[in-house]
Enzyme design. Sequence first.
Site, PDB file in Angstrom:
ATOM      1  N   TYR A 187       4.332 -26.685  25.508  1.00  0.00           N
ATOM      2  CA  TYR A 187       5.082 -26.580  24.258  1.00  0.00           C
ATOM      3  C   TYR A 187       4.320 -27.234  23.125  1.00  0.00           C
ATOM      4  O   TYR A 187       3.402 -28.017  23.352  1.00  0.00           O
ATOM      5  CB  TYR A 187       6.448 -27.253  24.421  1.00  0.00           C
ATOM      6  CG  TYR A 187       7.360 -26.434  25.301  1.00  0.00           C
ATOM      7  CD1 TYR A 187       8.252 -25.538  24.740  1.00  0.00           C
ATOM      8  CD2 TYR A 187       7.265 -26.512  26.679  1.00  0.00           C
ATOM      9  CE1 TYR A 187       9.060 -24.754  25.549  1.00  0.00           C
ATOM     10  CE2 TYR A 187       8.067 -25.733  27.491  1.00  0.00           C
ATOM     11  CZ  TYR A 187       8.970 -24.855  26.917  1.00  0.00           C
ATOM     12  OH  TYR A 187       9.753 -24.078  27.708  1.00  0.00           O
ATOM     13  N   CYS A 188       4.769 -26.906  21.910  1.00  0.00           N
ATOM     14  CA  CYS A 188       4.217 -27.523  20.707  1.00  0.00           C
ATOM     15  C   CYS A 188       4.223 -29.037  20.889  1.00  0.00           C
ATOM     16  O   CYS A 188       5.236 -29.562  21.339  1.00  0.00           O
ATOM     17  CB  CYS A 188       5.076 -27.127  19.510  1.00  0.00           C
ATOM     18  SG  CYS A 188       4.838 -28.155  18.072  1.00  0.00           S
ATOM     19  N   PRO A 189       3.194 -29.781  20.586  1.00  0.00           N
ATOM     20  CA  PRO A 189       1.965 -29.373  19.894  1.00  0.00           C
ATOM     21  C   PRO A 189       0.790 -29.093  20.842  1.00  0.00           C
ATOM     22  O   PRO A 189      -0.329 -28.946  20.377  1.00  0.00           O
ATOM     23  CB  PRO A 189       1.656 -30.618  19.065  1.00  0.00           C
ATOM     24  CG  PRO A 189       2.042 -31.743  19.982  1.00  0.00           C
ATOM     25  CD  PRO A 189       3.222 -31.244  20.774  1.00  0.00           C
ATOM     26  N   MET A 190       1.050 -29.027  22.143  1.00  0.00           N
ATOM     27  CA  MET A 190      -0.078 -28.961  23.081  1.00  0.00           C
ATOM     28  C   MET A 190      -1.013 -27.756  22.891  1.00  0.00           C
ATOM     29  O   MET A 190      -2.228 -27.924  22.932  1.00  0.00           O
ATOM     30  CB  MET A 190       0.413 -29.066  24.530  1.00  0.00           C
ATOM     31  CG  MET A 190       1.027 -30.409  24.876  1.00  0.00           C
ATOM     32  SD  MET A 190       0.159 -31.793  24.167  1.00  0.00           S
ATOM     33  CE  MET A 190      -1.333 -31.745  25.123  1.00  0.00           C
ATOM     34  N   ASP A 236       5.072 -20.323  24.438  1.00  0.00           N
ATOM     35  CA  ASP A 236       5.933 -20.985  23.460  1.00  0.00           C
ATOM     36  C   ASP A 236       5.874 -20.173  22.168  1.00  0.00           C
ATOM     37  O   ASP A 236       4.816 -20.020  21.568  1.00  0.00           O
ATOM     38  CB  ASP A 236       5.456 -22.434  23.225  1.00  0.00           C
ATOM     39  CG  ASP A 236       6.248 -23.124  22.136  1.00  0.00           C
ATOM     40  OD1 ASP A 236       7.361 -22.657  21.825  1.00  0.00           O
ATOM     41  OD2 ASP A 236       5.765 -24.128  21.594  1.00  0.00           O
TER      42      ASP A 236
END
Lengths: 77, 160
Positions: free
Chosen positions: A13-16, A40
Amino acid sequence: MKADKILDCVGLYCPMPVIKTSQEIKKMKTGETLEVVADDKGIKQDMPAWCKTTGNECVGMEEENGEIKVYVKKLAV
Amino acid sequence: MAEKEKMTLVIFSGELDKALAAFILATTAASMGMDVTMFFTFWGLNIIKRDKGSIKGQGFMRKILNIMNRGGSSRLKMSQFNMLGLGTWMMKKMMKQKNMPSIDEFIEMAKQMDIKMIPCSTSCGILGLPDDAFRDGIMSQAGAAFFLGQAKESKVTLFI
Protein backbone atom coordinates in the site's frame (compact mmCIF):
# COMPACT_ATOMS: atom_id res chain seq x y z
CA MET A 1 4.45 -2.07 -23.53
CA LYS A 2 8.09 -3.10 -23.22
CA ALA A 3 10.03 -2.39 -20.06
CA ASP A 4 13.68 -2.80 -19.11
CA LYS A 5 12.83 -3.86 -15.58
CA ILE A 6 9.77 -5.01 -13.62
CA LEU A 7 9.04 -4.00 -10.03
CA ASP A 8 6.47 -6.12 -8.21
CA CYS A 9 4.49 -4.09 -5.66
CA VAL A 10 1.42 -6.33 -5.47
CA GLY A 11 0.10 -6.41 -1.91
CA LEU A 12 1.81 -3.17 -0.95
CA TYR A 13 0.00 0.00 0.00
CA CYS A 14 0.85 3.67 -0.27
CA PRO A 15 3.61 4.85 0.15
CA MET A 16 5.54 1.64 -0.50
CA PRO A 17 5.13 1.42 -4.32
CA VAL A 18 6.33 5.01 -4.71
CA ILE A 19 9.28 4.53 -2.36
CA LYS A 20 10.32 1.28 -4.03
CA THR A 21 10.02 2.95 -7.44
CA SER A 22 12.29 5.79 -6.38
CA GLN A 23 14.88 3.29 -5.11
CA GLU A 24 14.68 1.22 -8.29
CA ILE A 25 14.81 4.21 -10.66
CA LYS A 26 18.03 5.36 -8.97
CA LYS A 27 19.72 2.13 -10.07
CA MET A 28 18.59 2.46 -13.70
CA LYS A 29 20.04 4.37 -16.66
CA THR A 30 18.45 7.46 -18.19
CA GLY A 31 16.01 6.50 -20.94
CA GLU A 32 15.21 3.08 -19.48
CA THR A 33 11.64 2.16 -18.56
CA LEU A 34 10.47 0.56 -15.33
CA GLU A 35 7.23 -1.39 -15.12
CA VAL A 36 5.61 -1.13 -11.71
CA VAL A 37 2.92 -3.70 -10.97
CA ALA A 38 0.62 -2.90 -8.05
CA ASP A 39 -2.88 -3.56 -6.77
CA ASP A 40 -3.31 -0.44 -4.64
CA LYS A 41 -5.61 1.85 -6.63
CA GLY A 42 -3.88 4.92 -5.23
CA ILE A 43 -0.98 4.30 -7.58
CA LYS A 44 -3.05 5.60 -10.52
CA GLN A 45 -2.87 9.11 -9.03
CA ASP A 46 0.37 8.70 -7.08
CA MET A 47 2.73 7.65 -9.82
CA PRO A 48 1.97 10.50 -12.25
CA ALA A 49 2.36 12.94 -9.32
CA TRP A 50 5.65 11.35 -8.32
CA CYS A 51 6.91 11.48 -11.92
CA LYS A 52 5.92 15.13 -12.26
CA THR A 53 7.85 16.26 -9.16
CA THR A 54 10.91 14.13 -9.81
CA GLY A 55 11.17 15.00 -13.50
CA ASN A 56 10.59 11.46 -14.80
CA GLU A 57 7.88 10.47 -17.26
CA CYS A 58 4.85 8.29 -16.74
CA VAL A 59 4.57 6.80 -20.24
CA GLY A 60 1.62 4.48 -19.80
CA MET A 61 -0.79 2.65 -17.57
CA GLU A 62 -2.67 -0.62 -18.00
CA GLU A 63 -5.22 -2.24 -15.74
CA GLU A 64 -6.44 -5.80 -15.82
CA ASN A 65 -7.94 -8.09 -13.19
CA GLY A 66 -7.30 -5.56 -10.45
CA GLU A 67 -3.61 -5.31 -11.25
CA ILE A 68 -2.30 -1.96 -12.36
CA LYS A 69 0.83 -1.68 -14.47
CA VAL A 70 2.51 1.71 -14.61
CA TYR A 71 5.40 2.45 -16.94
CA VAL A 72 7.93 4.97 -15.71
CA LYS A 73 10.64 6.27 -18.00
CA LYS A 74 13.73 7.57 -16.31
CA LEU A 75 14.57 11.06 -17.52
CA ALA A 76 16.05 12.78 -14.48
CA VAL A 77 19.58 11.85 -13.48
CA MET B 1 16.74 20.33 -10.14
CA ALA B 2 18.86 23.11 -8.68
CA GLU B 3 18.19 23.40 -4.97
CA LYS B 4 16.09 20.69 -3.34
CA GLU B 5 12.65 21.68 -2.15
CA LYS B 6 12.15 21.37 1.57
CA MET B 7 9.50 19.91 3.81
CA THR B 8 9.40 20.40 7.57
CA LEU B 9 7.18 18.46 9.96
CA VAL B 10 6.47 19.11 13.62
CA ILE B 11 5.55 15.87 15.34
CA PHE B 12 3.85 16.85 18.58
CA SER B 13 1.73 13.71 19.03
CA GLY B 14 3.12 10.44 20.25
CA GLU B 15 0.45 8.06 19.03
CA LEU B 16 0.87 5.15 16.64
CA ASP B 17 -1.64 6.36 14.05
CA LYS B 18 -0.35 9.92 13.96
CA ALA B 19 3.26 8.78 13.81
CA LEU B 20 2.33 6.56 10.89
CA ALA B 21 0.82 9.49 9.00
CA ALA B 22 3.93 11.56 9.69
CA PHE B 23 6.36 8.90 8.48
CA ILE B 24 4.31 8.05 5.39
CA LEU B 25 4.42 11.68 4.31
CA ALA B 26 8.07 12.15 5.24
CA THR B 27 9.33 9.09 3.38
CA THR B 28 7.17 9.82 0.35
CA ALA B 29 8.44 13.40 0.21
CA ALA B 30 12.02 12.14 0.41
CA SER B 31 11.32 9.73 -2.44
CA MET B 32 10.03 12.70 -4.44
CA GLY B 33 13.41 14.34 -4.03
CA MET B 34 12.56 16.66 -1.18
CA ASP B 35 14.82 17.54 1.70
CA VAL B 36 12.83 16.51 4.80
CA THR B 37 13.24 17.61 8.41
CA MET B 38 11.17 16.08 11.19
CA PHE B 39 11.09 18.11 14.39
CA PHE B 40 9.90 16.04 17.37
CA THR B 41 8.45 17.81 20.34
CA PHE B 42 6.60 16.85 23.53
CA TRP B 43 4.70 13.54 23.16
CA GLY B 44 6.26 13.12 19.72
CA LEU B 45 9.58 12.50 21.46
CA ASN B 46 8.22 9.10 22.56
CA ILE B 47 8.37 7.93 18.94
CA ILE B 48 12.15 8.32 18.70
CA LYS B 49 13.06 7.23 22.24
CA ARG B 50 15.04 4.02 22.60
CA ASP B 51 12.90 0.92 23.14
CA LYS B 52 15.47 -0.51 25.51
CA GLY B 53 17.99 1.06 27.84
CA SER B 54 17.93 2.78 31.17
CA ILE B 55 15.25 5.26 32.19
CA LYS B 56 16.59 8.75 31.75
CA GLY B 57 15.75 11.92 33.65
CA GLN B 58 17.41 13.77 36.47
CA GLY B 59 15.58 14.11 39.77
CA PHE B 60 12.59 12.33 41.27
CA MET B 61 9.78 13.87 39.20
CA ARG B 62 11.52 13.43 35.86
CA LYS B 63 12.40 9.82 36.71
CA ILE B 64 8.77 9.06 37.61
CA LEU B 65 7.53 10.80 34.47
CA ASN B 66 9.87 8.85 32.24
CA ILE B 67 8.91 5.57 33.90
CA MET B 68 5.20 6.31 33.39
CA ASN B 69 5.85 7.68 29.92
CA ARG B 70 8.40 5.12 28.75
CA GLY B 71 8.19 5.77 25.00
CA GLY B 72 9.89 3.83 22.22
CA SER B 73 8.42 3.02 18.81
CA SER B 74 7.04 -0.36 19.93
CA ARG B 75 5.10 1.13 22.87
CA LEU B 76 3.04 3.66 20.95
CA LYS B 77 -0.73 3.44 21.32
CA MET B 78 -3.56 4.42 19.03
CA SER B 79 -5.10 7.87 19.57
CA GLN B 80 -8.56 6.29 19.45
CA PHE B 81 -9.81 2.74 19.70
CA ASN B 82 -6.94 1.72 21.98
CA MET B 83 -9.25 -0.32 24.24
CA LEU B 84 -6.58 -1.06 26.86
CA GLY B 85 -4.16 -2.08 24.15
CA LEU B 86 -6.45 -4.47 22.29
CA GLY B 87 -7.16 -1.97 19.50
CA THR B 88 -3.47 -1.18 19.13
CA TRP B 89 -2.59 -4.87 19.04
CA MET B 90 -5.24 -5.45 16.35
CA MET B 91 -4.03 -2.50 14.28
CA LYS B 92 -0.41 -3.70 14.38
CA LYS B 93 -1.54 -7.16 13.30
CA MET B 94 -3.68 -5.74 10.50
CA MET B 95 -0.82 -3.55 9.29
CA LYS B 96 1.47 -6.55 9.18
CA GLN B 97 -1.09 -8.58 7.22
CA LYS B 98 -1.13 -5.87 4.58
CA ASN B 99 2.68 -5.60 4.43
CA MET B 100 2.70 -2.14 5.94
CA PRO B 101 6.03 -1.29 7.59
CA SER B 102 6.00 -0.78 11.37
CA ILE B 103 6.97 2.58 12.89
CA ASP B 104 10.34 1.06 13.70
CA GLU B 105 10.87 0.11 10.06
CA PHE B 106 9.70 3.55 8.96
CA ILE B 107 12.29 5.22 11.23
CA GLU B 108 15.06 3.06 9.76
CA MET B 109 13.79 3.84 6.24
CA ALA B 110 13.76 7.55 7.06
CA LYS B 111 17.39 7.35 8.20
CA GLN B 112 18.42 5.67 4.96
CA MET B 113 16.64 8.40 3.01
CA ASP B 114 18.62 11.08 4.87
CA ILE B 115 15.56 12.50 6.59
CA LYS B 116 16.71 14.69 9.45
CA MET B 117 15.06 13.80 12.76
CA ILE B 118 15.55 16.40 15.46
CA PRO B 119 14.33 16.42 19.07
CA CYS B 120 13.13 19.76 20.47
CA SER B 121 15.61 21.02 23.05
CA THR B 122 13.05 22.71 25.30
CA SER B 123 10.85 19.62 25.63
CA CYS B 124 13.94 17.53 26.25
CA GLY B 125 15.05 19.98 28.93
CA ILE B 126 11.70 20.02 30.74
CA LEU B 127 11.18 16.27 30.50
CA GLY B 128 14.84 15.62 31.41
CA LEU B 129 15.84 13.75 28.27
CA PRO B 130 19.52 13.74 27.25
CA ASP B 131 20.63 13.07 23.64
CA ASP B 132 21.30 9.41 24.44
CA ALA B 133 17.65 8.82 25.41
CA PHE B 134 16.99 8.67 21.67
CA ARG B 135 17.79 5.98 19.17
CA ASP B 136 20.89 6.06 17.01
CA GLY B 137 20.81 8.33 14.00
CA ILE B 138 18.68 10.99 15.66
CA MET B 139 20.36 14.36 15.34
CA SER B 140 21.26 16.60 18.25
CA GLN B 141 18.59 18.80 19.80
CA ALA B 142 17.50 22.14 18.41
CA GLY B 143 15.02 24.88 19.29
CA ALA B 144 12.13 26.87 17.89
CA ALA B 145 14.33 29.27 15.93
CA PHE B 146 15.91 26.36 14.08
CA PHE B 147 12.48 24.99 13.21
CA LEU B 148 11.20 28.37 12.02
CA GLY B 149 14.34 28.90 9.98
CA GLN B 150 13.71 25.58 8.23
CA ALA B 151 9.96 26.16 7.95
CA LYS B 152 10.46 29.55 6.27
CA GLU B 153 12.41 27.88 3.50
CA SER B 154 10.01 24.95 3.18
CA LYS B 155 7.31 24.51 0.58
CA VAL B 156 5.40 22.13 2.83
CA THR B 157 5.06 22.47 6.61
CA LEU B 158 2.85 20.25 8.73
CA PHE B 159 2.02 20.00 12.42
CA ILE B 160 1.02 16.50 13.46
